[in-house]
Design an enzyme around this catalytic site. Sequence first.
Site, PDB file in Angstrom:
ATOM      1  N   ALA A  25       0.811  -1.228   0.000  1.00  7.17           N
ATOM      2  CA  ALA A  25       0.000   0.000   0.000  1.00  7.17           C
ATOM      3  C   ALA A  25       0.842   1.275   0.000  1.00  7.17           C
ATOM      4  O   ALA A  25       0.416   2.324  -0.468  1.00  7.17           O
ATOM      5  CB  ALA A  25      -0.944  -0.018   1.206  1.00  7.17           C
TER       6      ALA A  25
ATOM      7  N   PHE B 244      -2.565   1.015   5.256  1.00  8.78           N
ATOM      8  CA  PHE B 244      -3.374   0.402   6.322  1.00  8.78           C
ATOM      9  C   PHE B 244      -2.771   0.590   7.702  1.00  8.78           C
ATOM     10  O   PHE B 244      -3.476   0.828   8.670  1.00  8.78           O
ATOM     11  CB  PHE B 244      -3.515  -1.111   6.051  1.00  8.78           C
TER      12      PHE B 244
ATOM     13  N   HIS C 104      -3.719 -10.109  -3.897  1.00  7.87           N
ATOM     14  CA  HIS C 104      -4.907  -9.908  -3.061  1.00  7.87           C
ATOM     15  C   HIS C 104      -6.124  -9.515  -3.872  1.00  7.87           C
ATOM     16  O   HIS C 104      -7.048  -8.890  -3.367  1.00  7.87           O
ATOM     17  CB  HIS C 104      -4.627  -8.868  -1.967  1.00  7.87           C
TER      18      HIS C 104
ATOM     19  N   CYS D 246     -29.699 -10.888  -9.885  1.00  8.36           N
ATOM     20  CA  CYS D 246     -30.432 -11.825  -9.012  1.00  8.36           C
ATOM     21  C   CYS D 246     -30.665 -11.248  -7.618  1.00  8.36           C
ATOM     22  O   CYS D 246     -31.104 -11.948  -6.720  1.00  8.36           O
ATOM     23  CB  CYS D 246     -29.646 -13.138  -8.888  1.00  8.36           C
TER      24      CYS D 246
ATOM     25  N   SER E  96       5.654  -1.849   1.918  1.00  6.89           N
ATOM     26  CA  SER E  96       4.887  -2.888   2.603  1.00  6.89           C
ATOM     27  C   SER E  96       5.458  -3.094   4.006  1.00  6.89           C
ATOM     28  O   SER E  96       6.662  -3.113   4.200  1.00  6.89           O
ATOM     29  CB  SER E  96       4.943  -4.216   1.844  1.00  6.89           C
TER      30      SER E  96
ATOM     31  N   ASN F 232      10.946   1.517   2.252  1.00  7.84           N
ATOM     32  CA  ASN F 232       9.761   1.592   3.110  1.00  7.84           C
ATOM     33  C   ASN F 232       9.954   2.652   4.182  1.00  7.84           C
ATOM     34  O   ASN F 232      11.044   2.737   4.776  1.00  7.84           O
ATOM     35  CB  ASN F 232       9.505   0.223   3.772  1.00  7.84           C
TER      36      ASN F 232
HETATM   37  N1  APR Z   1       7.069   5.456   0.466  1.00 10.83           N
HETATM   38  C1  APR Z   1       7.596   4.374   1.102  1.00 10.83           C
HETATM   39  N2  APR Z   1       6.936   3.667   2.052  1.00 10.83           N
HETATM   40  C2  APR Z   1       5.686   4.088   2.371  1.00 10.83           C
HETATM   41  C3  APR Z   1       5.067   5.203   1.762  1.00 10.83           C
HETATM   42  C4  APR Z   1       5.810   5.895   0.769  1.00 10.83           C
HETATM   43  N3  APR Z   1       5.316   6.957   0.124  1.00 10.83           N
HETATM   44  N4  APR Z   1       3.823   5.348   2.307  1.00 10.83           N
HETATM   45  C5  APR Z   1       3.678   4.366   3.223  1.00 10.83           C
HETATM   46  N5  APR Z   1       4.794   3.607   3.266  1.00 10.83           N
HETATM   47  C6  APR Z   1       5.023   2.399   4.066  1.00 10.83           C
HETATM   48  C7  APR Z   1       4.529   2.482   5.495  1.00 10.83           C
HETATM   49  O1  APR Z   1       5.588   2.890   6.340  1.00 10.83           O
HETATM   50  C8  APR Z   1       4.097   1.040   5.792  1.00 10.83           C
HETATM   51  O2  APR Z   1       5.112   0.322   6.482  1.00 10.83           O
HETATM   52  O3  APR Z   1       4.262   1.377   3.445  1.00 10.83           O
HETATM   53  C9  APR Z   1       3.905   0.402   4.411  1.00 10.83           C
HETATM   54  C10 APR Z   1       2.464   0.009   4.171  1.00 10.83           C
HETATM   55  O4  APR Z   1       2.176  -1.072   5.035  1.00 10.83           O
HETATM   56  P1  APR Z   1       0.658  -1.534   5.180  1.00 10.83           P
HETATM   57  O5  APR Z   1      -0.214  -0.348   5.403  1.00 10.83           O
HETATM   58  O6  APR Z   1       0.638  -2.668   6.177  1.00 10.83           O
HETATM   59  O7  APR Z   1       0.269  -2.116   3.729  1.00 10.83           O
HETATM   60  P2  APR Z   1       0.610  -3.548   3.152  1.00 10.83           P
HETATM   61  O8  APR Z   1       1.935  -4.045   3.649  1.00 10.83           O
HETATM   62  O9  APR Z   1       0.435  -3.464   1.690  1.00 10.83           O
HETATM   63  O10 APR Z   1      -0.581  -4.461   3.768  1.00 10.83           O
HETATM   64  C11 APR Z   1      -0.658  -5.800   3.309  1.00 10.83           C
HETATM   65  O11 APR Z   1      -2.797  -6.028   4.404  1.00 10.83           O
HETATM   66  O12 APR Z   1      -4.882  -5.050   4.785  1.00 10.83           O
HETATM   67  C12 APR Z   1      -4.205  -6.020   4.088  1.00 10.83           C
HETATM   68  O13 APR Z   1      -4.760  -6.940   2.034  1.00 10.83           O
HETATM   69  C13 APR Z   1      -4.321  -5.750   2.637  1.00 10.83           C
HETATM   70  O14 APR Z   1      -2.675  -5.881   0.874  1.00 10.83           O
HETATM   71  C14 APR Z   1      -2.895  -5.420   2.208  1.00 10.83           C
HETATM   72  C15 APR Z   1      -2.088  -6.213   3.193  1.00 10.83           C
END
Ligand code: APR
Length: 260
Positions: A24, A35, A118, A165, A203, A228
């Site tokens: 995300a 998230f 996902h 439906c 992530s 990240n």
């Molecule tokens: N640049 C770099 N890192 C970033 C940025 C950015 N602009 N914006 C946010 N982040 C980092 C945050 O620090 C965080 O650690 O991205 C990470 C996002 O982590 P999550 O919010 O946990 O997202 P993700 O890892 O994709 O979640 C996995 O969880 O809710 C479920 O299915 C959903 O696919 C999702 C899965």
Amino acid sequence: DQEVLREIAAAWRSANNIVVFTGAGMSTESGLPDFRSKQGLWKDRPETLATLAALKAKPDEFYFFYQWRIARLWEVQPNPGHLALAELAQAGFVTKLVTQNVDGLHQRAGSQGVAELHGTLRTVSCIKCGSQYDSRQMLPHNDTWEEDYKAGRYRHGSECYCPRCQGQLRPDVVLFGESLPDTAWNEAVRWSRKADFFVVIGSSLVVSPANYLPQLAVEQGAKLLIINSDSTPLDDAAAWVIREKAGEVLTGIKELILRM
Ligand code: APR
């Protein structure tokens, strides 16, 4: 700093099988909240809301969670990070793109063969007859639904039912407790096994089984790059950890690689 980016660009450029794995954090610069970071919009809700149980037990919250994200999906654009990855792939420097994201922004930026672990928020399906629709089919037809929801007036109306439906519609995302799509998962495992260069972007690496992929690559001897904002459980296994925004870093690395 520049020295580290040059080192990363050289390693990336000379690798044979490059897997890029995104979460995300790849799309926050497009305006889609993630998230789990502090500015994440749904702090503890994904695990509790993104379930079939929630669809049954609290349809209003379930539908608002997805309708809000679907509405945003059709408003946002790919950001420089998505575009940089598509350009790198065009030049042969991304062997496989694996994403946990359901926003379709990689595809809209031009990336091909994206493994969506996902599922996707671009379409919704009827849980009764299985008919599939553009996800805007699941949006309420009144434009005050966000205010209504926040004021507690919100009641998901007939908009959420199958036009064929009258069954309930659900987003084509993998809900917690559901299994990942076979093809996407098998492709992701196959390429992660073969990778000699694995890049994690945006992530927190806390959701399984997706977070198994970078571990699998490292076990096979791949070099791991993590871009990240916050720390992740795999930071110690990474050759490089870049705590900067994905869009800027990827653009910088792309320019270095394509200029070499
Ligand atoms: N640049 C770099 N890192 C970033 C940025 C950015 N602009 N914006 C946010 N982040 C980092 C945050 O620090 C965080 O650690 O991205 C990470 C996002 O982590 P999550 O919010 O946990 O997202 P993700 O890892 O994709 O979640 C996995 O969880 O809710 C479920 O299915 C959903 O696919 C999702 C899965």
